[in-house]
Design a protein around this motif. Structure first.
Motif, short mmCIF file in Angstrom:
data_model
loop_
_atom_site.label_atom_id
_atom_site.label_comp_id
_atom_site.label_asym_id
_atom_site.label_seq_id
_atom_site.Cartn_x
_atom_site.Cartn_y
_atom_site.Cartn_z
N VAL A 19 6.30 -2.60 13.04
CA VAL A 19 5.66 -3.21 11.87
C VAL A 19 4.55 -4.12 12.38
N ARG B 10 -4.31 1.18 8.04
CA ARG B 10 -3.71 2.41 7.53
C ARG B 10 -4.78 3.49 7.41
N THR C 130 8.05 -1.81 4.87
CA THR C 130 6.73 -2.35 4.52
C THR C 130 6.84 -3.36 3.37
N THR D 215 2.97 0.00 9.14
CA THR D 215 4.32 0.34 9.58
C THR D 215 4.28 1.75 10.17
N ILE E 210 -0.53 -4.55 6.32
CA ILE E 210 0.65 -4.21 7.13
C ILE E 210 0.57 -2.75 7.52
N ASN F 223 1.01 -2.26 0.71
CA ASN F 223 0.95 -3.03 1.95
C ASN F 223 -0.16 -4.07 2.06
N SER G 92 4.86 6.42 -0.84
CA SER G 92 3.77 6.07 0.07
C SER G 92 2.48 6.62 -0.51
#
Ligand code: BTN
Length: 245
Positions: free
Chosen positions: A127, A42, A74, A113, A111, A99, A237
């Motif tokens: 994903v 990320r 997520t 996404t 993760i 995540n 987020s």
């Protein structure tokens, strides 16, 4: 597993690969690679993806949902990965919203996404899941923050078993979500396994840095924080760092 899985020996990034081929690949297609040359995390970070040690895979999804609803994906993936890790290894797996999966306070999985589309209707979602399974050691600044299932358990863990279980669970939760449009049992998993609930957290958003207490995982899977002023905010987020873990 009953899904189409494409396995690569080496690739830049399984997320990138699906993005390039999104038009031609079927819904719910999975791409897995033994190593990634440009694994992505990320916020523009990279994800170390050496051969043989980890699990690196991505799933292509075309649900009929809005951009807002897509944020739940997520959480669905985090719940599936945390449960799969604990079932396969017996290690306690916690979820650091939104995540990261932690074991003994260190990151074992992340993760990524990625959503393509318009606010009122998405085109596709990718994903990507990375799990440090049998990584023998971590160096540099990762040493204090990252770990692998092998390092925590003291023995090798079957990547195949973990993959099948995580993917099966993901699709079970995901299909429940697309049917009911609610998180269902996933919400309880996100709460019970939360590494941040009840803790002081630092919320980083671009240059902005705020401190508050994580007070709730909402039914939508968002994080509610309360600031010292008493003001509350629901985060869908953004980067959340946990203090005192
Ligand atoms: C993060 O914690 O920042 C997310 C890490 C996501 C890594 C996975 S590995 C498979 C997929 N392909 C990528 O390039 N990234 C994701």
């Amino acid at each position: 597993l009953g899904k189409k899985v494409e396995v690569h020996q080496s690739i830049d990034s399984t997320n990138n690969h699906l993005k390039r081929n999104a038009r031609d690949y079927p819904d719910e297609m999975i791409v897995l690679s033994e190593e990634q040359k440009k694994g992505r995390g990320r916020l523009g970070r990279s994800w170390d993806s050496p051969k043989g040690a980890g699990l690196f895979f991505s799933m292509l999804l075309r649900p009929r949902i809005t951009m807002e609803e897509s944020f739940k994906i997520t959480g669905i993936a985090a719940a599936a990965v945390a449960e799969a890790i604990e079932e396969v290894t017996g290690l306690p797996a916690r979820i650091k919203w939104p995540n990261d999966i932690l074991v003994q306070g260190k990151k074992v999985s992340g993760i990524l996404t990625e959503v393509s589309g318009e606010p009122d209707g998405i085109n596709y979602i990718i994903v990507g899941i990375g799990i440090n399974v049998n990584t023998p050691n971590f160096t540099g600044e990762l040493k204090d923050r990252a770990t692998s299932l092998y390092l925590e358990k003291g023995e090798k863990v079957s990547r195949k078993e973990l993959f099948v279980r995580a993917a099966n669970k993901f699709f079970r939760f995901y299909h429940g979500f697309t049917r009911e449009k609610t998180l269902g049992e996933v919400h309880g998993i996100l709460e019970n396994r939360s590494a941040v609930l009840g803790k002081e957290v630092i919320i980083l958003r671009g240059e902005e840095k705020k401190q508050g207490k994580a007070v709730e995982i909402t039914k939508e899977g968002f994080l509610k924080v309360r600031y010292e002023s008493g003001e509350e905010e629901v985060l869908s987020s953004g980067e959340v760092s946990v203090r005192g873990l």
